[in-house]
Design a protein around this motif. Structure first.
Motif, mmCIF file in Angstrom:
data_model
loop_
_atom_site.group_PDB
_atom_site.id
_atom_site.type_symbol
_atom_site.label_atom_id
_atom_site.label_comp_id
_atom_site.label_asym_id
_atom_site.label_seq_id
_atom_site.Cartn_x
_atom_site.Cartn_y
_atom_site.Cartn_z
ATOM 1 N N PHE A 24 1.021 -1.378 0.333
ATOM 2 C CA PHE A 24 0.326 0.010 -0.111
ATOM 3 C C PHE A 24 0.718 1.504 -0.005
ATOM 4 C CE2 PHE A 24 -2.813 -3.206 2.013
ATOM 5 C CZ PHE A 24 -3.618 -2.858 1.344
ATOM 6 N N ASP A 25 0.226 2.104 -0.628
ATOM 7 C CA ASP A 25 1.293 3.650 -0.744
ATOM 8 C C ASP A 25 0.328 4.065 0.649
ATOM 9 O OD1 ASP A 25 2.121 6.196 -0.890
ATOM 10 O OD2 ASP A 25 0.116 6.731 -2.073
ATOM 11 N N VAL A 26 0.515 4.613 1.466
ATOM 12 C CA VAL A 26 -0.181 6.151 2.707
ATOM 13 C C VAL A 26 -0.680 7.406 2.137
ATOM 14 C CG1 VAL A 26 0.451 6.915 4.957
ATOM 15 C CG2 VAL A 26 1.389 5.019 3.755
ATOM 16 N N GLY A 27 -0.876 7.565 1.488
ATOM 17 C CA GLY A 27 -1.286 9.191 1.441
ATOM 18 C C GLY A 27 -2.008 9.216 0.471
ATOM 19 N N LYS A 28 -4.024 9.149 0.619
ATOM 20 C CA LYS A 28 -4.992 9.361 -0.580
ATOM 21 C C LYS A 28 -5.495 7.655 -0.348
ATOM 22 C CE LYS A 28 -4.199 13.698 -2.875
ATOM 23 N NZ LYS A 28 -4.047 14.417 -3.795
ATOM 24 N N VAL A 29 -4.656 6.951 -0.163
ATOM 25 C CA VAL A 29 -4.972 5.511 -0.170
ATOM 26 C C VAL A 29 -5.582 4.950 1.545
ATOM 27 C CG1 VAL A 29 -4.492 3.039 0.017
ATOM 28 C CG2 VAL A 29 -3.086 5.618 -1.876
ATOM 29 N N LEU A 30 -4.941 5.105 2.500
ATOM 30 C CA LEU A 30 -4.906 5.158 3.862
ATOM 31 C C LEU A 30 -5.411 5.837 4.547
ATOM 32 C CD1 LEU A 30 -2.393 1.418 4.112
ATOM 33 C CD2 LEU A 30 -4.668 1.664 3.231
ATOM 34 N N VAL A 31 -4.966 7.414 3.472
ATOM 35 C CA VAL A 31 -4.906 8.453 4.807
ATOM 36 C C VAL A 31 -4.993 9.452 3.694
ATOM 37 C CG1 VAL A 31 -3.464 7.796 6.753
ATOM 38 C CG2 VAL A 31 -2.521 9.468 4.428
ATOM 39 N N SER A 32 -6.156 10.726 4.225
ATOM 40 C CA SER A 32 -6.188 11.107 3.118
ATOM 41 C C SER A 32 -5.093 12.631 3.809
ATOM 42 C CB SER A 32 -7.997 12.496 4.432
ATOM 43 O OG SER A 32 -7.577 13.138 5.433
ATOM 44 N N TYR A 33 -5.144 13.708 2.969
ATOM 45 C CA TYR A 33 -4.109 14.151 2.279
ATOM 46 C C TYR A 33 -4.554 15.513 1.489
ATOM 47 C CZ TYR A 33 0.353 17.058 0.472
ATOM 48 O OH TYR A 33 0.934 17.760 0.398
ATOM 49 N N GLU A 34 -4.424 16.228 2.935
ATOM 50 C CA GLU A 34 -5.617 17.634 1.916
ATOM 51 C C GLU A 34 -5.105 19.203 3.077
ATOM 52 O OE1 GLU A 34 -8.018 17.154 0.085
ATOM 53 O OE2 GLU A 34 -8.519 15.034 0.146
ATOM 54 N N PRO A 35 -4.409 19.587 1.873
ATOM 55 C CA PRO A 35 -3.202 21.061 2.936
ATOM 56 C C PRO A 35 -4.514 22.147 2.501
ATOM 57 C CG PRO A 35 -1.692 19.330 0.753
ATOM 58 C CD PRO A 35 -2.749 18.945 1.098
ATOM 59 N N ASP A 36 -4.846 22.107 1.360
ATOM 60 C CA ASP A 36 -5.922 22.934 0.215
ATOM 61 C C ASP A 36 -6.540 23.345 1.891
ATOM 62 O OD1 ASP A 36 -3.945 23.529 -1.296
ATOM 63 O OD2 ASP A 36 -5.791 23.185 -2.726
ATOM 64 N N ALA A 37 -7.249 22.206 2.777
ATOM 65 C CA ALA A 37 -8.871 22.142 3.325
ATOM 66 C C ALA A 37 -7.957 22.837 4.619
ATOM 67 C CB ALA A 37 -9.031 20.670 3.256
ATOM 68 N N TYR A 38 -7.023 22.520 4.296
ATOM 69 C CA TYR A 38 -5.718 22.780 6.166
ATOM 70 C C TYR A 38 -5.700 24.279 6.911
ATOM 71 C CZ TYR A 38 -3.167 22.794 10.376
ATOM 72 O OH TYR A 38 -2.149 24.169 11.496
ATOM 73 N N MET A 39 -5.440 24.668 5.194
ATOM 74 C CA MET A 39 -4.662 25.941 5.119
ATOM 75 C C MET A 39 -6.371 26.735 5.238
ATOM 76 S SD MET A 39 -2.322 26.603 2.905
ATOM 77 C CE MET A 39 -2.346 24.914 1.202
ATOM 78 N N GLN A 40 -7.450 26.419 4.390
ATOM 79 C CA GLN A 40 -8.652 26.673 4.812
ATOM 80 C C GLN A 40 -9.223 27.060 6.252
ATOM 81 O OE1 GLN A 40 -11.520 25.023 2.008
ATOM 82 N NE2 GLN A 40 -12.994 26.309 2.402
ATOM 83 N N ARG A 41 -8.540 26.265 6.679
ATOM 84 C CA ARG A 41 -9.390 26.032 8.345
ATOM 85 C C ARG A 41 -8.273 27.108 9.404
ATOM 86 N NH1 ARG A 41 -8.866 20.405 7.463
ATOM 87 N NH2 ARG A 41 -7.567 20.142 9.038
ATOM 88 N N LEU A 42 -7.468 27.248 8.474
ATOM 89 C CA LEU A 42 -6.115 28.329 9.735
ATOM 90 C C LEU A 42 -6.702 29.293 8.859
ATOM 91 C CD1 LEU A 42 -2.908 26.150 8.746
ATOM 92 C CD2 LEU A 42 -4.275 26.605 10.782
ATOM 93 N N GLY A 43 -7.673 29.745 8.312
ATOM 94 C CA GLY A 43 -8.080 31.223 7.539
ATOM 95 C C GLY A 43 -7.223 31.246 6.518
ATOM 96 N N ILE A 44 -6.648 31.526 5.934
ATOM 97 C CA ILE A 44 -5.706 31.462 5.334
ATOM 98 C C ILE A 44 -6.399 32.110 4.108
ATOM 99 C CG2 ILE A 44 -3.368 31.139 4.393
ATOM 100 C CD1 ILE A 44 -2.532 29.550 5.927
ATOM 101 N N SER A 45 -6.125 33.547 2.863
ATOM 102 C CA SER A 45 -7.146 33.222 2.474
ATOM 103 C C SER A 45 -6.697 32.449 0.644
ATOM 104 C CB SER A 45 -6.677 34.886 1.411
ATOM 105 O OG SER A 45 -5.401 35.342 1.155
ATOM 106 N N LYS A 46 -7.537 32.719 -0.072
ATOM 107 C CA LYS A 46 -6.900 31.749 -1.501
ATOM 108 C C LYS A 46 -5.528 31.735 -2.018
ATOM 109 C CE LYS A 46 -10.634 28.878 -1.749
ATOM 110 N NZ LYS A 46 -10.843 27.343 -2.025
ATOM 111 N N GLU A 47 -5.575 33.690 -1.703
ATOM 112 C CA GLU A 47 -4.460 34.257 -2.602
ATOM 113 C C GLU A 47 -3.243 33.840 -1.962
ATOM 114 O OE1 GLU A 47 -2.591 38.704 -3.417
ATOM 115 O OE2 GLU A 47 -4.414 38.668 -3.310
ATOM 116 N N LYS A 48 -3.313 33.798 -0.580
ATOM 117 C CA LYS A 48 -2.140 33.997 -0.108
ATOM 118 C C LYS A 48 -1.765 32.188 0.079
ATOM 119 C CE LYS A 48 -1.650 37.009 3.456
ATOM 120 N NZ LYS A 48 -1.840 37.102 5.309
#
Length: 201
Positions: free
Chosen positions: A7-31
Motif C-alpha cells: 500500500f501507498d499511504v497518502g490518499k489511499v489509507l489516509v487523507s491528504y488535504e493541504p488546501d482544506a487545512y490552510m482554509q481551516r487556518l483562515g488563510i486566503s485563497k491568494e496566500k
C-alpha cells in the motif's frame, strides 16, 4: 499466486488535504496559492520526501519561496500533520487481508517531518509485515530502486505482489519492476479490483 499486498499511504489509507487545512487556518485563497507554490507543489517537497536534508533546512527553503509568508509557512510546517487523517476503512481493509493470509506492506513517499507528526495517526503500521518510507532510504517513487529495495529488504517476489497507489506514474514504476499494480481512485473501486485480481490468481 499473490502473497503480498503493498500500500501507498497518502490518499489511499489516509487523507491528504493541504488546501482544506490552510482554509481551516483562515488563510486566503491568494496566500494559499503562494504557499502551495513555495511548499506543497514545489519540487522541494519531493526532495524532502527523499530525505535530502533536515526538516529545518527544508523549512528555510520553503520560506525562501515566499518570504512575505514566513509566519504562515512556519506554522504550517510545524503542524503539517493536520493535513492527514486516517480513512475509516483503512484498518478493516488491512485486517481483512491479513486474516485471509496475505502479507501487507507500506511503500510511501513520506518526509521525516510528516512522519514525526502523523505516526500516531498511522494506526496500521504495527500490522504491517514491512514498511518503507522514502526519506529513510533516500529514494522516491517512481524510481525503480525504491521498489527493488522493498523486494530485497523483505524477500518479496515481484510477481507475487500487488501495489496500490493513487498515482498512475507510481503504478507504472512498480510494473516496470514486475509488480502488479492497481490505481486507487476510491476504496470501493480499489477493493473490488483487488478482490477480483486475487480470485484470478
Amino acid at each position: 499466486m499473490i502473497r503480498n499486498i503493498i500500500f501507498d499511504v497518502g490518499k489511499v489509507l489516509v487523507s491528504y488535504e493541504p488546501d482544506a487545512y490552510m482554509q481551516r487556518l483562515g488563510i486566503s485563497k491568494e496566500k494559499q496559492k503562494k504557499i502551495n507554490e513555495a511548499m506543497f507543489q514545489n519540487k522541494l517537497w519531493d526532495t524532502s520526501d527523499q530525505g535530502l536534508g533536515t526538516p529545518d533546512e527544508f523549512l528555510q527553503k520553503f520560506i525562501a519561496g515566499a518570504p512575505e509568508l514566513a509566519d504562515e509557512i512556519t506554522k504550517i510546517h510545524k503542524t503539517v500533520g493536520n493535513t492527514v487523517e486516517l480513512f475509516p476503512y483503512a484498518m478493516e481493509w488491512i485486517l481483512d487481508l491479513k486474516a485471509r493470509g496475505y502479507h501487507v506492506y507500506i511503500l510511501s513517499n513520506y518526509s521525516e517531518n510528516m512522519l514525526d507528526q502523523t505516526k500516531d495517526k498511522l494506526k496500521f503500521l504495527p500490522l504491517m509485515d514491512g514498511v518503507v518510507f522514502s526519506y529513510k532510504i533516500k529514494k522516491i517513487k517512481p524510481d525503480p530502486e525504491i521498489y527493488e529495495y522493498l523486494c530485497d529488504e523483505y524477500w518479496l517476489e515481484p510477481e507475487e505482489s500487488v501495489f496500490i497507489d493513487d498515482r498512475p506514474v507510481n503504478i507504472k514504476g512498480a510494473e516496470t519492476c514486475g509488480i502488479h499494480g492497481i490505481v486507487f481512485r476510491s476504496y470501493e473501486q480499489a477493493k473490488k479490483e483487488l478482490d477480483e485480481f486475487l480470485k484470478e490468481f
